[in-house]
Design an enzyme around this catalytic site. Structure first.
Site: not given
Length: 335
Positions: A95-96, A258, A171, A165-166, A143-144, A139
């Protein structure tokens, strides 16, 4: 360089052979993923494999991914090391990867995909529908964010999404410390870290479609290294490849990066082991969740090699979504 221990099973390493150098990001998740691939590569090649840790821009920047370009921030340094010959192959989270593949590099293998869905990790074992009004959900994904807000609106549940982030520990720590009520993480990452039991809910794709290619790994090497590419290809799963090819074709046809609010999932349908059809679902939404374009398309599973047919399915669904107004919902669309 950090050499990994020999594989516990499979073909023994051939004495005297130079180790294959596997480039990986430094995070615990990336190292776990790469370690699993390293074991598999040892088995099919008979050669030792050592992990070479590489820091990417996405690892060191604290900015939102969309602000630093989103597309490719976790893979560019790995690809540059491949092209310089500093490593022999690299492992990425699919996905990256940008949807355009450089001519000099080849995705030699897309191994069997893990569960592509997202998960919720919430305080007190809560599910999404059980969260209290005003719940703070962390998040870093547009998208989420888009789909969570749309789902919450359908439940008449006011929520606040908080950009974070992280790594996985960071998280989840936001929830354990009480700073957030919940965070959303990919099921595949938790599974590879042996931490799926910390999820309080697996989020159904009917509510939250994953990122295109989520749950899949990409094993990449130099196109000129045909001998290694052929060996790595033994790790390829054809059904995973056609599914993620359709998803990434949809993303490419939408001309979105992405980090854009695009979700996609190709489900392989059939009875038992007899897979006969593929259903591709896609969603594009505004980050506030007020507007979503969500459509699906179903067709026969593309036969081997199948990538061209899978690409066609993704482009067809993208065209339908654009006709329904998807273009106006994506901040990254070029035109």
């Amino acid at each position: 360089m950090n050499a990994t221990p020999p594989a516990a099973s499979g073909r023994a390493d051939t004495p005297g052979q130079a180790p294959l150098r596997l480039g990986t990001r430094r995070s615990a998740l990336a190292m776990a993923q790469s370690g699993q691939i390293a074991d598999a590569v040892r088995r099919v090649t008979g050669r030792p494999v050592e992990l070479v840790e590489i820091t990417t821009r996405g690892d060191v920047s604290r900015e939102d991914l969309a602000q630093i370009g989103g597309t490719g921030v976790f893979v560019t340094a790995l690809r540059e090391a491949l092209l310089r010959g500093e490593i022999d192959f690299a492992v990425h989270s699919l996905k990256d990867l940008p949807t355009a593949q450089p001519d000099e590099l080849v995705l030699a293998a897309l191994p069997t995909r893990e569960d592509p869905r997202d998960t919720l990790i919430a305080r007190d074992g809560l599910t999404f529908a059980e969260l209290p009004p005003g719940a703070r959900i962390g998040t870093g994904s547009p998208r989420r964010t888009s789909q969570l807000r749309a789902w919450a609106r359908s439940l008449a549940l006011p929520i606040e999404t908080v950009p974070i982030r992280g790594n996985v520990d960071t998280r989840i720590g936001f929830v354990r410390s009480g700073q957030l009520d919940a965070v959303v993480l990919a099921a595949a990452g938790l599974t590879r870290l042996g931490r799926l039991d910390e999820a309080t809910e697996i989020l159904d794709a009917d509510h939250i479609l994953p990122a295109p290619g989520q749950g899949a790994l990409a094993v990449e090497c130099a196109a000129a290294n045909t001998a290694l590419a052929a060996q790595l290809a033994e790790l390829d799963d054809p059904l995973t490849r056609v599914a993620v090819t359709a998803e990434r074709s949809l993303l490419a046809a939408l001309e979105a990066g992405c980090s854009a609010p695009v979700g996609a999932l190709a489900d392989l349908l059939g009875d038992g082991q007899d897979v006969t059809e593929m259903r591709l679902r896609g969603v594009v939404g505004t980050t506030d969740g007020t507007s979503l374009v969500q459509l699906s398309i179903t067709g026969p599973v593309p036969g081997a090699p199948g990538e061209e047919a899978a690409q066609l399915m993704g482009r067809e669904l993208a065209a339908e979504m654009l006709a329904k107004g998807a273009a106006g919902l994506m901040g990254e669309r070029a035109h």
